[in-house]
Design a protein around this motif. Structure first.
Motif, mmCIF file in Angstrom:
data_model
loop_
_atom_site.group_PDB
_atom_site.id
_atom_site.type_symbol
_atom_site.label_atom_id
_atom_site.label_comp_id
_atom_site.label_asym_id
_atom_site.label_seq_id
_atom_site.Cartn_x
_atom_site.Cartn_y
_atom_site.Cartn_z
ATOM 1 N N MET A 80 17.764 -31.473 -6.683
ATOM 2 C CA MET A 80 17.701 -31.032 -5.294
ATOM 3 C C MET A 80 16.509 -31.720 -4.643
ATOM 4 O O MET A 80 15.425 -31.785 -5.231
ATOM 5 N N LEU A 81 16.725 -32.236 -3.436
ATOM 6 C CA LEU A 81 15.673 -32.926 -2.702
ATOM 7 C C LEU A 81 15.520 -32.327 -1.312
ATOM 8 O O LEU A 81 16.505 -31.881 -0.719
ATOM 9 N N PRO A 82 14.308 -32.351 -0.778
ATOM 10 C CA PRO A 82 14.111 -31.906 0.604
ATOM 11 C C PRO A 82 14.428 -33.041 1.578
ATOM 12 O O PRO A 82 14.206 -34.216 1.278
ATOM 13 N N VAL A 103 14.526 -38.372 3.677
ATOM 14 C CA VAL A 103 14.574 -37.689 2.383
ATOM 15 C C VAL A 103 13.179 -37.771 1.781
ATOM 16 O O VAL A 103 12.617 -38.860 1.644
ATOM 17 N N ILE A 104 12.640 -36.618 1.445
ATOM 18 C CA ILE A 104 11.231 -36.478 1.095
ATOM 19 C C ILE A 104 11.017 -36.480 -0.409
ATOM 20 O O ILE A 104 11.694 -35.774 -1.149
ATOM 21 N N TRP A 105 10.085 -37.295 -0.858
ATOM 22 C CA TRP A 105 9.598 -37.235 -2.234
ATOM 23 C C TRP A 105 8.107 -37.482 -2.188
ATOM 24 O O TRP A 105 7.658 -38.439 -1.558
ATOM 25 N N ILE A 150 16.611 -48.903 -11.357
ATOM 26 C CA ILE A 150 15.229 -49.146 -11.769
ATOM 27 C C ILE A 150 14.574 -50.083 -10.748
ATOM 28 O O ILE A 150 15.041 -51.201 -10.531
ATOM 29 N N TYR A 151 13.524 -49.610 -10.121
ATOM 30 C CA TYR A 151 12.776 -50.398 -9.138
ATOM 31 C C TYR A 151 11.676 -51.196 -9.835
ATOM 32 O O TYR A 151 11.431 -52.354 -9.506
ATOM 33 N N PRO A 154 14.384 -42.175 -1.813
ATOM 34 C CA PRO A 154 13.033 -42.097 -2.389
ATOM 35 C C PRO A 154 12.918 -42.802 -3.740
ATOM 36 O O PRO A 154 13.906 -42.954 -4.464
ATOM 37 N N ARG A 155 11.695 -43.191 -4.053
ATOM 38 C CA ARG A 155 11.375 -43.730 -5.378
ATOM 39 C C ARG A 155 10.571 -42.682 -6.129
ATOM 40 O O ARG A 155 9.578 -42.175 -5.600
#
Length: 142
Positions: free
Chosen positions: A30-32, A40-42, A67-68, A97-98
């Motif tokens: 779950m992501l905000p 999209v917040i991380w 994979i970044y 997000p990363r």
């Protein structure tokens, strides 16, 4: 390297991150997301770092990404000190997000930037599971 070889320390759970950790325990990511600008917040928090708005909603993410960047760690610190080697990586989620994480259940020598991965949740006790990733198996034949 398998998930059983890595330590699974209990995370610090705050009111802002509790929805994230509750979901990991249930095997969900779950992501905000900001209701104003859609960012999209991380890492999980109750305000948008992009526009400053404080109206955040939670949504179920795909659990997939690529994979970044990654490195194979051969000499860890703290809880990871006794681990022979492990992969520390930034995974770019499909949602944007990363996240800093581990890649598990893989041969580190076979990993590549851009490789597809999927979320795995490693039990960290009664209240949470750690978000890690494993390479996706492809159906490509040589």
């Amino acid at each position: 390297m398998s998930s059983a070889e890595l330590p699974v320390p209990s995370p610090a759970i705050t009111p802002d991150t509790k929805p994230f950790w509750d979901a990991t325990k249930a095997g969900k990511l779950m992501l905000p997301r900001c209701q104003k600008c859609g960012f999209v917040i991380w890492y999980p928090r109750q305000f948008c770092p992009e526009c400053g708005h404080n109206c955040v909603e939670w949504f179920e993410a795909s659990g997939r990404g690529s994979i970044y960047s990654f490195t194979t760690v051969r000499r860890g610190e703290g809880a990871y000190r006794e681990t022979p080697l492990y992969v520390l990586a930034f995974v770019e989620l499909q949602e944007g997000p990363r996240v800093l994480t581990n890649i598990i259940d893989c041969d580190p020598a076979q990993l590549q930037i851009g490789q597809s991965v999927s979320a795995v949740f490693c039990d960290a006790g009664d209240e949470a599971a750690l978000l890690r990733f494993r390479p996706l198996i492809t159906d490509k034949q040589p």
